[in-house]
Design a protein around this motif. Sequence first.
Motif, mmCIF file in Angstrom:
data_model
loop_
_atom_site.group_PDB
_atom_site.id
_atom_site.type_symbol
_atom_site.label_atom_id
_atom_site.label_comp_id
_atom_site.label_asym_id
_atom_site.label_seq_id
_atom_site.Cartn_x
_atom_site.Cartn_y
_atom_site.Cartn_z
ATOM 1 N N ARG A 122 0.831 -1.201 0.000
ATOM 2 C CA ARG A 122 0.000 0.000 0.000
ATOM 3 C C ARG A 122 0.873 1.262 0.000
ATOM 4 O O ARG A 122 0.626 2.201 -0.776
ATOM 5 C CB ARG A 122 -0.936 0.000 1.209
ATOM 6 N N THR A 126 1.140 4.074 -3.066
ATOM 7 C CA THR A 126 0.850 5.470 -2.746
ATOM 8 C C THR A 126 2.030 6.362 -3.104
ATOM 9 O O THR A 126 1.855 7.466 -3.647
ATOM 10 C CB THR A 126 0.499 5.602 -1.254
ATOM 11 N N LYS A 152 -7.041 -10.002 1.198
ATOM 12 C CA LYS A 152 -6.675 -8.622 1.497
ATOM 13 C C LYS A 152 -5.873 -7.992 0.351
ATOM 14 O O LYS A 152 -6.103 -6.838 -0.018
ATOM 15 C CB LYS A 152 -5.885 -8.557 2.803
ATOM 16 N N ARG A 155 -8.166 -7.264 -2.567
ATOM 17 C CA ARG A 155 -8.956 -6.038 -2.378
ATOM 18 C C ARG A 155 -8.095 -4.795 -2.562
ATOM 19 O O ARG A 155 -8.567 -3.772 -3.086
ATOM 20 C CB ARG A 155 -9.625 -6.064 -1.003
ATOM 21 N N LEU A 156 -6.823 -4.870 -2.145
ATOM 22 C CA LEU A 156 -5.916 -3.746 -2.375
ATOM 23 C C LEU A 156 -5.690 -3.541 -3.873
ATOM 24 O O LEU A 156 -5.630 -2.397 -4.353
ATOM 25 C CB LEU A 156 -4.585 -3.992 -1.662
ATOM 26 N N ALA A 158 -7.775 -4.129 -6.226
ATOM 27 C CA ALA A 158 -8.965 -3.467 -6.762
ATOM 28 C C ALA A 158 -9.021 -1.997 -6.369
ATOM 29 O O ALA A 158 -9.504 -1.151 -7.129
ATOM 30 C CB ALA A 158 -10.222 -4.184 -6.280
ATOM 31 N N GLU A 159 -8.501 -1.678 -5.196
ATOM 32 C CA GLU A 159 -8.564 -0.303 -4.693
ATOM 33 C C GLU A 159 -7.562 0.614 -5.365
ATOM 34 O O GLU A 159 -7.884 1.758 -5.722
ATOM 35 C CB GLU A 159 -8.323 -0.309 -3.178
ATOM 36 N N LEU A 160 -6.319 0.139 -5.547
ATOM 37 C CA LEU A 160 -5.237 1.033 -5.951
ATOM 38 C C LEU A 160 -4.620 0.716 -7.309
ATOM 39 O O LEU A 160 -3.718 1.428 -7.749
ATOM 40 C CB LEU A 160 -4.129 1.033 -4.889
ATOM 41 N N THR A 161 -5.064 -0.349 -7.970
ATOM 42 C CA THR A 161 -4.519 -0.685 -9.291
ATOM 43 C C THR A 161 -5.666 -1.093 -10.209
ATOM 44 O O THR A 161 -6.828 -1.115 -9.820
ATOM 45 C CB THR A 161 -3.474 -1.817 -9.223
ATOM 46 N N HIS A 180 -13.516 -11.327 -4.756
ATOM 47 C CA HIS A 180 -12.876 -10.311 -3.920
ATOM 48 C C HIS A 180 -12.523 -9.050 -4.703
ATOM 49 O O HIS A 180 -12.478 -7.957 -4.115
ATOM 50 C CB HIS A 180 -11.637 -10.898 -3.246
ATOM 51 N N PRO A 185 -12.100 -4.652 -12.256
ATOM 52 C CA PRO A 185 -10.653 -4.825 -12.302
ATOM 53 C C PRO A 185 -10.249 -6.044 -13.132
ATOM 54 O O PRO A 185 -10.956 -7.060 -13.174
ATOM 55 C CB PRO A 185 -10.279 -5.014 -10.825
#
Length: 294
Positions: A122, A126, A152, A155-156, A158-161, A180, A185
């Motif tokens: 993460r 960032t 986990k 899900r990351l 999907a959130e940031l890439t 997930h 994505p």
Amino acid sequence: MDIGRVGIWSIALDTQPLSAAQDAVAELDELGFGALWIPEATGKEIMSHAALLLAASRRMVVATGIANLWARDATAMVNAQRTLTEGFPDRFLLGIGVSHTPAIAHRGHHGHQMASPLQVTRDYLTAMDAAPYYGAPPATGLHRILAALGPKMLRLAAELTGGTHTYTVPVEHTEFSRRHLGEGPLLIPEQKVVLVTDPGDARRIARANVSRVIRLPNYANNLRRHGFTDDDLAGQGSDRLIDALVAWGTLDDIHRRVKDHLDAGADHVALQVLTADPTTLPRREWGELAALIH
């Protein structure tokens, strides 16, 4: 960016002289594969390797599967991505991953100590987004995905890439990953294939690759999550495990496995051809697999 439904995943290009690798990549491009996936371990440096392979092709996407985030800081990673995207618009897909504790901590490798893989990843993503760049900007957007296995990290991704690249996974993991990630994505599993119909010969070739991979805790734990036992993981892997991870047999057998992944939620399947001699390029097999593109 159009990567199509089927691509090629190859570590064998690392072992070849550059001229031979570029010639093979030009052939893959002509065959119509949507993407070529290359890894980063102890072979060629992946970002410069990607540039050289992109220069040898006209249309095909070159994707990193994966670029080790410990090998370069976040600014170096994203600025290399920006440079390649400027030079080859919509043809470079950056796959990033946190790698494995034994690999990154081993003396002579990167010498890092693994903290929380999730937090490290993460923070790294960032930092990539915040990195300054004073070069000429690329004309197209940047494309990146994340190596992920567990919920986990998925899900990351999907959130940031833009999605995830999974490696050494059964079809059940593709379905699990799609749940997930959610819709949208990218989901891109690697699928090992052996174009050999004799069960003993096919599994022997498969085990030469799989037996090394399942020694790594990330992969072993992921396989346990999907119902495989310590007995399956013992030695060089049970027949049940090998058959779940490696599609072997005829072209029709390979096609069924690719379709299974696509039906389970994959957007693209990266085919890694395994042969009795892993130091040579499987150009004949690549030619046969091109029939799966259309």
